[in-house]
Design a protein around this motif. Sequence first.
Motif, PDB file in Angstrom:
ATOM      1  N   VAL A  54       0.864  -1.174   0.000  1.00 23.46           N
ATOM      2  CA  VAL A  54       0.000   0.000   0.000  1.00 23.46           C
ATOM      3  C   VAL A  54       0.903   1.227   0.000  1.00 23.46           C
ATOM      4  N   LEU A  55       0.625   2.174  -0.884  1.00 24.08           N
ATOM      5  CA  LEU A  55       1.394   3.413  -0.994  1.00 24.08           C
ATOM      6  C   LEU A  55       0.547   4.556  -0.444  1.00 24.08           C
ATOM      7  N   ILE A  56       1.104   5.343   0.468  1.00 30.89           N
ATOM      8  CA  ILE A  56       0.375   6.479   1.035  1.00 30.89           C
ATOM      9  C   ILE A  56       1.243   7.723   0.903  1.00 30.89           C
ATOM     10  N   SER A  57       0.734   8.686   0.153  1.00 32.12           N
ATOM     11  CA  SER A  57       1.534   9.848  -0.217  1.00 32.12           C
ATOM     12  C   SER A  57       1.653  10.877   0.897  1.00 32.12           C
ATOM     13  N   HIS A  58       0.610  11.001   1.749  1.00 32.32           N
ATOM     14  CA  HIS A  58       0.650  11.987   2.824  1.00 32.32           C
ATOM     15  C   HIS A  58      -0.486  11.709   3.797  1.00 32.32           C
ATOM     16  N   ASP A  59      -0.571  12.509   4.856  1.00 28.77           N
ATOM     17  CA  ASP A  59      -1.454  12.137   5.958  1.00 28.77           C
ATOM     18  C   ASP A  59      -2.824  12.811   5.935  1.00 28.77           C
ATOM     19  N   HIS A  60      -3.207  13.446   4.855  1.00 25.39           N
ATOM     20  CA  HIS A  60      -4.568  13.985   4.793  1.00 25.39           C
ATOM     21  C   HIS A  60      -5.584  12.835   4.725  1.00 25.39           C
ATOM     22  N   TYR A  61      -6.696  13.028   5.418  1.00 26.68           N
ATOM     23  CA  TYR A  61      -7.708  11.969   5.558  1.00 26.68           C
ATOM     24  C   TYR A  61      -8.151  11.377   4.219  1.00 26.68           C
ATOM     25  N   ASP A  62      -8.311  12.222   3.195  1.00 26.69           N
ATOM     26  CA  ASP A  62      -8.811  11.702   1.915  1.00 26.69           C
ATOM     27  C   ASP A  62      -7.752  10.930   1.133  1.00 26.69           C
ATOM     28  N   HIS A  63      -6.558  10.791   1.692  1.00 20.92           N
ATOM     29  CA  HIS A  63      -5.502   9.971   1.093  1.00 20.92           C
ATOM     30  C   HIS A  63      -4.967   8.934   2.073  1.00 20.92           C
ATOM     31  N   VAL A  77       0.166  -6.300   5.867  1.00 25.15           N
ATOM     32  CA  VAL A  77       0.453  -5.869   4.502  1.00 25.15           C
ATOM     33  C   VAL A  77       1.494  -4.754   4.545  1.00 25.15           C
ATOM     34  N   PRO A  78       2.513  -4.788   3.689  1.00 25.24           N
ATOM     35  CA  PRO A  78       3.527  -3.738   3.716  1.00 25.24           C
ATOM     36  C   PRO A  78       2.955  -2.380   3.301  1.00 25.24           C
ATOM     37  N   LEU A  79       3.232  -1.350   4.097  1.00 23.01           N
ATOM     38  CA  LEU A  79       2.862   0.020   3.781  1.00 23.01           C
ATOM     39  C   LEU A  79       4.130   0.810   3.475  1.00 23.01           C
ATOM     40  N   PHE A  80       4.109   1.546   2.356  1.00 19.71           N
ATOM     41  CA  PHE A  80       5.223   2.402   1.956  1.00 19.71           C
ATOM     42  C   PHE A  80       4.679   3.828   1.932  1.00 19.71           C
ATOM     43  N   VAL A  81       5.237   4.677   2.790  1.00 21.25           N
ATOM     44  CA  VAL A  81       4.525   5.898   3.144  1.00 21.25           C
ATOM     45  C   VAL A  81       5.470   7.079   3.270  1.00 21.25           C
ATOM     46  N   ALA A  82       4.881   8.284   3.190  1.00 21.55           N
ATOM     47  CA  ALA A  82       5.584   9.483   3.638  1.00 21.55           C
ATOM     48  C   ALA A  82       5.868   9.343   5.128  1.00 21.55           C
ATOM     49  N   GLU A  83       6.988   9.892   5.573  1.00 22.68           N
ATOM     50  CA  GLU A  83       7.404   9.657   6.957  1.00 22.68           C
ATOM     51  C   GLU A  83       6.390  10.186   7.966  1.00 22.68           C
ATOM     52  N   THR A  84       5.578  11.150   7.599  1.00 25.07           N
ATOM     53  CA  THR A  84       4.573  11.697   8.518  1.00 25.07           C
ATOM     54  C   THR A  84       3.406  10.747   8.752  1.00 25.07           C
ATOM     55  N   VAL A  85       3.354   9.645   8.014  1.00 26.48           N
ATOM     56  CA  VAL A  85       2.263   8.677   8.146  1.00 26.48           C
ATOM     57  C   VAL A  85       2.627   7.532   9.081  1.00 26.48           C
ATOM     58  N   VAL A  86       3.896   7.361   9.383  1.00 27.26           N
ATOM     59  CA  VAL A  86       4.371   6.155  10.075  1.00 27.26           C
ATOM     60  C   VAL A  86       3.663   5.949  11.404  1.00 27.26           C
ATOM     61  N   ASP A  87       3.651   6.950  12.260  1.00 26.21           N
ATOM     62  CA  ASP A  87       3.096   6.768  13.605  1.00 26.21           C
ATOM     63  C   ASP A  87       1.615   6.412  13.553  1.00 26.21           C
ATOM     64  N   ARG A  90       1.064   2.773  12.521  1.00 28.17           N
ATOM     65  CA  ARG A  90       1.343   1.814  13.594  1.00 28.17           C
ATOM     66  C   ARG A  90       0.258   1.865  14.673  1.00 28.17           C
ATOM     67  N   ARG A  91      -0.261   3.059  14.943  1.00 30.35           N
ATOM     68  CA  ARG A  91      -1.351   3.157  15.920  1.00 30.35           C
ATOM     69  C   ARG A  91      -2.584   2.384  15.461  1.00 30.35           C
ATOM     70  N   HIS A  92      -2.783   2.283  14.162  1.00 25.18           N
ATOM     71  CA  HIS A  92      -3.935   1.551  13.632  1.00 25.18           C
ATOM     72  C   HIS A  92      -3.645   0.069  13.410  1.00 25.18           C
ATOM     73  N   GLY A  93      -2.508  -0.401  13.905  1.00 29.02           N
ATOM     74  CA  GLY A  93      -2.244  -1.831  13.916  1.00 29.02           C
ATOM     75  C   GLY A  93      -1.465  -2.375  12.751  1.00 29.02           C
ATOM     76  N   PHE A  94      -0.990  -1.521  11.859  1.00 34.08           N
ATOM     77  CA  PHE A  94      -0.187  -2.008  10.739  1.00 34.08           C
ATOM     78  C   PHE A  94       1.240  -2.241  11.220  1.00 34.08           C
ATOM     79  N   THR A  95       1.774  -3.409  10.924  1.00 37.01           N
ATOM     80  CA  THR A  95       3.026  -3.836  11.539  1.00 37.01           C
ATOM     81  C   THR A  95       4.237  -3.722  10.627  1.00 37.01           C
ATOM     82  N   ASP A  96       4.015  -3.536   9.321  1.00 37.32           N
ATOM     83  CA  ASP A  96       5.117  -3.477   8.348  1.00 37.32           C
ATOM     84  C   ASP A  96       5.025  -2.131   7.630  1.00 37.32           C
ATOM     85  N   VAL A  97       5.650  -1.120   8.203  1.00 34.35           N
ATOM     86  CA  VAL A  97       5.521   0.260   7.713  1.00 34.35           C
ATOM     87  C   VAL A  97       6.913   0.796   7.384  1.00 34.35           C
ATOM     88  N   THR A  98       7.103   1.229   6.134  1.00 35.05           N
ATOM     89  CA  THR A  98       8.387   1.755   5.685  1.00 35.05           C
ATOM     90  C   THR A  98       8.206   3.173   5.166  1.00 35.05           C
TER      91      THR A  98
END
Length: 248
Positions: A54-63, A77-87, A90-98
């Motif tokens: 899963v690719l997440i570009s930034h932390d706005h709710y609609d993305h 599931v692996p998440l590949f994200v902007a660094e502002t999304v990491v925390d 993980r709070r929502h239970g995703f365990t593989d976040v890069t």
Amino acid sequence: MPRTAVTRVTHSCHLIEIGGRTFLTDPWFSTRPGYYQGEPIAIGIPDLPRLDGVLISHDHYDHCDLEAFAAYRDRSVPLFVAETVVDAARRHGFTDVTALKPWQDVEVGGVTITATPAKHGVYEVTFVLRAGADAVYFAGDTMLIPELAEIPDRLGHISVALLPTNGLYIRPADNMQVVMNADEAAELTAILRPELAVPHHYAFTKGFLGDRLITHSDKNPQSYRDATRDLAPGTSVRIVEPGIRTEL
């Protein structure tokens, strides 16, 4: 090898099939006051296929609708994200976040995922996915910035570009523009020269009052098609309804 394909889910949320793998971009599966897709959510979370990332570009709710997406059946599931999304991930239970910064890359089952630059109202990255000769550029909702012109030189030919086109302005912030408009998206298309371009991020609405008091945007993707016809005549632009699978 299966063909590269894109299925719009809604807004900037897509399923990308490349290199025999499947990735989801910028999940958005719910609504809240002032945030409406303006078009259907074509695939619900229970109906998503098995995802390779899963690719997440930034932390706005609609993305970055992690509260809803936490219902996905596999939070490893692996998440590949902007660094502002990491925390938040993980709070929502995703365990593989890069977290990936611009020009950093990782490999997932033969697909190389490279973060690329972006500019928005908050910190954002965009992404290129490459497998063999095919590459898909996913632009989230970035502005057009000079750094994006480096993509072909650094990463090679782009086959498919998924680009925002609504030129969103924030009225209370002196009409600050935070998303590229149709003409700017066409300029980027001329730089990337993909075979196929699919506009996204144009149907979004804040509702009757919100669109008049808070935001202003171009909700007609035909504006992008028209601009691209002049600037990038070698690119096929497809305006794709949610739920439609489009092969390269």
